[in-house]
Design an enzyme around this catalytic site. Structure first.
Site, PDB file in Angstrom:
ATOM      1  N   HIS A   1      -7.603  -5.852   9.451  1.00 63.23           N
ATOM      2  CA  HIS A   1      -6.707  -5.148   7.947  1.00 63.23           C
ATOM      3  C   HIS A   1      -8.288  -4.021   7.275  1.00 63.23           C
ATOM      4  O   HIS A   1      -8.810  -4.240   7.376  1.00 63.23           O
ATOM      5  CB  HIS A   1      -6.587  -7.096   7.092  1.00 63.23           C
ATOM      6  CG  HIS A   1      -6.433  -6.167   6.107  1.00 63.23           C
ATOM      7  ND1 HIS A   1      -7.077  -5.615   5.078  1.00 63.23           N
ATOM      8  CD2 HIS A   1      -4.552  -6.773   5.079  1.00 63.23           C
ATOM      9  CE1 HIS A   1      -6.179  -5.363   3.261  1.00 63.23           C
ATOM     10  NE2 HIS A   1      -5.281  -5.926   3.489  1.00 63.23           N
TER      11      HIS A   1
ATOM     12  N   GLU B   1      -9.130  -4.264   4.421  1.00 60.33           N
ATOM     13  CA  GLU B   1     -10.380  -3.867   3.509  1.00 60.33           C
ATOM     14  C   GLU B   1     -11.252  -4.849   4.832  1.00 60.33           C
ATOM     15  O   GLU B   1     -12.498  -4.478   4.454  1.00 60.33           O
ATOM     16  CB  GLU B   1     -10.302  -5.034   3.235  1.00 60.33           C
ATOM     17  CG  GLU B   1     -10.613  -6.200   2.291  1.00 60.33           C
ATOM     18  CD  GLU B   1     -11.197  -7.063   1.403  1.00 60.33           C
ATOM     19  OE1 GLU B   1     -10.014  -6.942   0.661  1.00 60.33           O
ATOM     20  OE2 GLU B   1     -11.705  -8.077   1.256  1.00 60.33           O
TER      21      GLU B   1
END
Ligand code: SF4
Length: 289
Positions: free
Chosen positions: A131, A133
């Site tokens: 991901h 992030e």
């Protein structure tokens, strides 16, 4: 038919901030004789409709750092997920103006990881390794980091009793699973520095979705198919209500599954625009039986 709508459905604070910033940049550009090229680093949110709309207004996506030499210099907006330290540096070094719209809650994790790694601690990030992030967070550590995605991963990673592990979680990670992972690490006798980094907005949204899906006969979860927080909401609701549907827009909505006696719950991920939610609500409300 009754419709119950989650109060927490839709844009979170971090996404709202990034979308507002790009709108402001577009507005400024429209006042210039020669508009500056505008980019977002990665799609601004996990919603293809919002990204397409921006593209029509000349905001293009730079997908990776290698693309910088291939595009005209301009302004790059960093979305709420954030980026690595190195990516930020390379954008600036390449002569781009960088508007940092990393969510403050994510920025806080960058600081925790940077400081703890500087102090010599090991870093564990709990979340989906791929991901953006999580990729961004890992890039603020001064040393290699380890990842835990599932409870079983606690048995797979390298742990040494003599070391201290600074543990952070992806902001949208499942709260109960994070607690389980922390407990398992502690039971192994590992010294851990626990950081509560799951975003309150995410916890609130997950708790509300869980409660709401217990009270309904059918549940709709609205959000981009690539949105990890929407997928988690879907999984939470599906556990409570077997007739849970994951829809991206009105086009995915099959109205003939509803009956007049249904109680329909509606929630949406953090990157779902208000107009999409409203469109779904209005179509469900106006469904004919
Ligand atoms: S979910 Fe929370 S941490 Fe993530 S962008 Fe939204 S407000 Fe920020």
């Amino acid at each position: 038919m009754e419709i119950l709508i989650a109060k927490s459905a839709g844009f979170c604070f971090g996404v709202d901030q990034a979308v507002n910033k790009i709108e402001k940049l577009i507005a400024i550009n429209q006042t210039l004789n020669v508009p500056k090229p505008l980019y977002t680093y990665g799609p601004i949110i996990h919603n293809p409709h919002v990204v397409d709309n921006l593209k029509k207004r000349h905001v293009n996506v730079i997908a990776k750092i290698e693309e910088l030499p291939l595009v005209e210099k301009g302004t790059i907006l960093i979305r709420s997920h954030g980026v690595t330290f190195q990516e930020m540096k390379e954008m600036k070094d390449a002569g781009f103006e960088v508007v940092d719209s990393t969510c403050p809650y994510v920025k806080k994790i960058h600081r925790i990881v940077q400081k703890a790694s500087k102090e010599g601690h090991e870093i564990i990030i709990v979340g989906s390794k791929a991901h953006p992030e999580v990729v961004g967070i890992s890039g603020w550590s001064l040393k290699p980091v380890q990842f835990i995605e599932e409870l079983e991963d606690v048995d797979e990673i390298e742990l040494e009793i003599s070391k201290t592990y600074c543990v952070v979680a992806q902001t949208t990670f499942n709260h109960n699973l994070y607690e389980g992972i922390l407990n398992k690490l502690q039971k192994k006798g590992i010294r851990v520095i626990i950081n509560e980094t799951i975003c309150a907005a995410t916890v609130e949204r997950q708790i509300e979705a869980n409660e709401l899906s217990k009270r309904v006969t059918k549940m709709l979860v609205i959000g981009g198919k690539d949105s990890s927080n929407t997928r988690k909401l879907y999984e939470i609701c599906k556990r409570q209500c077997k007739d849970t549907y994951y829809i991206e827009t009105i086009e995915d909505l099959v109205l003939n599954v509803f009956t007049v006696n249904d109680i329909i719950g509606i929630t949406a991920g953090a990157s779902t625009p208000k107009n999409i939610i409203e469109e779904v609500i209005s179509n469900v409300r106006n469904a004919e039986f």
